[in-house]
Design a protein around this motif. Structure first.
Motif, PDB file in Angstrom:
ATOM      1  N   LEU A  97       4.879 -10.753   3.609  1.00 43.47           N
ATOM      2  CA  LEU A  97       4.605  -9.851   2.495  1.00 43.47           C
ATOM      3  C   LEU A  97       4.821  -8.401   2.903  1.00 43.47           C
ATOM      4  O   LEU A  97       5.432  -7.608   2.178  1.00 43.47           O
ATOM      5  N   ARG A  98       4.338  -8.066   4.101  1.00 38.34           N
ATOM      6  CA  ARG A  98       4.477  -6.686   4.571  1.00 38.34           C
ATOM      7  C   ARG A  98       5.944  -6.329   4.822  1.00 38.34           C
ATOM      8  O   ARG A  98       6.412  -5.259   4.423  1.00 38.34           O
ATOM      9  N   GLU A  99       6.683  -7.246   5.468  1.00 38.19           N
ATOM     10  CA  GLU A  99       8.065  -6.952   5.832  1.00 38.19           C
ATOM     11  C   GLU A  99       8.991  -6.941   4.622  1.00 38.19           C
ATOM     12  O   GLU A  99       9.857  -6.069   4.489  1.00 38.19           O
ATOM     13  N   ARG A 100       8.826  -7.914   3.723  1.00 39.36           N
ATOM     14  CA  ARG A 100       9.790  -8.108   2.640  1.00 39.36           C
ATOM     15  C   ARG A 100       9.457  -7.329   1.376  1.00 39.36           C
ATOM     16  O   ARG A 100      10.313  -7.171   0.507  1.00 39.36           O
ATOM     17  N   ILE A 101       8.205  -6.868   1.255  1.00 33.64           N
ATOM     18  CA  ILE A 101       7.827  -6.123   0.052  1.00 33.64           C
ATOM     19  C   ILE A 101       7.212  -4.765   0.408  1.00 33.64           C
ATOM     20  O   ILE A 101       7.789  -3.719   0.115  1.00 33.64           O
ATOM     21  N   CYS A 102       6.058  -4.782   1.047  1.00 29.62           N
ATOM     22  CA  CYS A 102       5.311  -3.531   1.237  1.00 29.62           C
ATOM     23  C   CYS A 102       6.108  -2.482   2.001  1.00 29.62           C
ATOM     24  O   CYS A 102       6.225  -1.331   1.563  1.00 29.62           O
ATOM     25  N   SER A 103       6.683  -2.853   3.143  1.00 26.36           N
ATOM     26  CA  SER A 103       7.416  -1.880   3.951  1.00 26.36           C
ATOM     27  C   SER A 103       8.680  -1.403   3.256  1.00 26.36           C
ATOM     28  O   SER A 103       9.091  -0.249   3.401  1.00 26.36           O
ATOM     29  N   ARG A 104       9.301  -2.260   2.483  1.00 24.17           N
ATOM     30  CA  ARG A 104      10.564  -1.909   1.808  1.00 24.17           C
ATOM     31  C   ARG A 104      10.372  -0.861   0.735  1.00 24.17           C
ATOM     32  O   ARG A 104      11.267  -0.058   0.468  1.00 24.17           O
ATOM     33  N   ILE A 105       9.199  -0.860   0.082  1.00 27.23           N
ATOM     34  CA  ILE A 105       9.015   0.068  -1.041  1.00 27.23           C
ATOM     35  C   ILE A 105       7.903   1.079  -0.779  1.00 27.23           C
ATOM     36  O   ILE A 105       7.448   1.759  -1.695  1.00 27.23           O
ATOM     37  N   GLY A 106       7.483   1.187   0.479  1.00 29.40           N
ATOM     38  CA  GLY A 106       6.559   2.253   0.860  1.00 29.40           C
ATOM     39  C   GLY A 106       5.113   2.042   0.498  1.00 29.40           C
ATOM     40  O   GLY A 106       4.373   3.017   0.291  1.00 29.40           O
ATOM     41  N   LEU A 107       4.653   0.788   0.433  1.00 26.93           N
ATOM     42  CA  LEU A 107       3.238   0.520   0.180  1.00 26.93           C
ATOM     43  C   LEU A 107       2.496   0.547   1.517  1.00 26.93           C
ATOM     44  O   LEU A 107       2.767  -0.263   2.398  1.00 26.93           O
ATOM     45  N   THR A 108       1.553   1.460   1.668  1.00 27.48           N
ATOM     46  CA  THR A 108       0.871   1.628   2.950  1.00 27.48           C
ATOM     47  C   THR A 108      -0.598   1.222   2.931  1.00 27.48           C
ATOM     48  O   THR A 108      -1.200   1.055   3.982  1.00 27.48           O
ATOM     49  N   THR A 109      -1.180   1.073   1.740  1.00 28.81           N
ATOM     50  CA  THR A 109      -2.587   0.691   1.657  1.00 28.81           C
ATOM     51  C   THR A 109      -2.771  -0.657   0.963  1.00 28.81           C
ATOM     52  O   THR A 109      -3.873  -1.023   0.592  1.00 28.81           O
ATOM     53  N   THR A 110      -1.684  -1.396   0.785  1.00 31.71           N
ATOM     54  CA  THR A 110      -1.720  -2.715   0.162  1.00 31.71           C
ATOM     55  C   THR A 110      -1.543  -3.769   1.246  1.00 31.71           C
ATOM     56  O   THR A 110      -0.668  -3.637   2.103  1.00 31.71           O
ATOM     57  N   GLY A 111      -2.366  -4.800   1.228  1.00 32.90           N
ATOM     58  CA  GLY A 111      -2.225  -5.851   2.221  1.00 32.90           C
ATOM     59  C   GLY A 111      -3.153  -7.010   1.960  1.00 32.90           C
ATOM     60  O   GLY A 111      -3.938  -7.006   0.998  1.00 32.90           O
TER      61      GLY A 111
END
Length: 258
Positions: A97-111
């Motif tokens: 989730l972090r590699e394919r979504i959060c990191s790609r679109i700049g989500l830093t407090t979602t996890g």
């Protein structure tokens, strides 16, 4: 990986009450919630617990209805999808989730709670269910079916990336998400709702003390995101919110018309 791959091709340990359904169950069945699997939510309330054991036990309960007979939303589908993600990617769900979504679109407090974000993080807003403070009764048990932490800014960023097609190699994937399956108002991951301001695409969720609402209104190109901290499992509250933001959307519509 294909929509019509059988789940057992990628997840050999996948087993259901009925051997025939086990063999025939596809990824499309999984994501469209037409498989008839039991909800079994009572088996995973509370934490900690052996997640894989609970998923196995729920899947082996007698089906709620016959295979592919109609749509019915079930959390176990997303839990199984989480296992499928791990099997296909070779990563843990929260890592994928972090590699394919959060990191790609700049989500830093979602996890994912208790993996990316500690469950005892004191920055959480306190959520109340009647007079019960649900802050410490968090959604670890949700895992791939909703055990996430986020804020409204990042929910909005996620929805914008989703509708703009920045999360898929094949843009037609979004069309599948918002095309209702037979007998329902749900596509593959998104509810499709007729509102006074036209159709909306989105998904909400709830645990004790918390409600989340995230919707996209394509006719207005407007995203509505809300995190509520009261009466967590009462979805009537999410509908009640419409009374507040529908007038705002009406003003947006009037502005666009001008």
């Amino acid at each position: 990986i294909s929509w019509d791959d059988r789940v057992t091709e990628h997840l050999p340990e996948f087993q259901l009450f009925d051997p025939y359904v086990t063999r025939e169950f596809t990824i499309r069945d999984l994501l469209s919630h037409r498989g008839g699997l039991p909800r079994g939510d009572r088996l995973w309330y509370g934490s900690p617990f052996d997640r894989k054991e609970v998923i196995r036990r729920v899947r082996y309960l007698e089906p709620a209805w016959s295979f592919r007979s109609h749509y019915g939303y079930q959390n176990i589908m997303f839990l199984t999808a989480g296992e499928l993600i791990e099997a296909v990617t070779g990563m843990q769900y929260h890592e994928a989730l972090r590699e394919r979504i959060c990191s790609r679109i700049g989500l830093t407090t979602t996890g994912v709670l208790d993996y990316d974000i500690p469950g005892d993080d004191r920055r959480f807003a306190h959520g109340y269910f009647h007079d019960f403070d649900g802050t410490d009764y968090h959604g670890t048990h949700g895992w791939a079916s909703g055990g996430l932490v986020s804020n409204v800014r990042e929910l909005t960023l996620f929805m914008r990336a989703l509708v703009d097609g920045r999360l898929f190699q094949d843009p037609s994937t979004f069309d599948l998400m918002v095309t209702p399956v037979a007998g329902g108002h749900y596509g593959m991951g998104m509810f499709v709702t007729q509102t006074p301001r036209g159709v909306s695409y989105g998904h909400g969720g709830a645990v004790f003390g918390y409600n989340t609402k995230l919707e996209y209104h394509p006719e207005l190109d407007v995203i509505v995101a809300a995190n509520l901290t009261f009466n967590g499992i009462d979805f009537v509250i999410l509908n009640w919110m419409d009374d507040f933001y529908m007038p705002v959307l009406a003003e947006v519509q009037r502005a666009l018309d001008r």
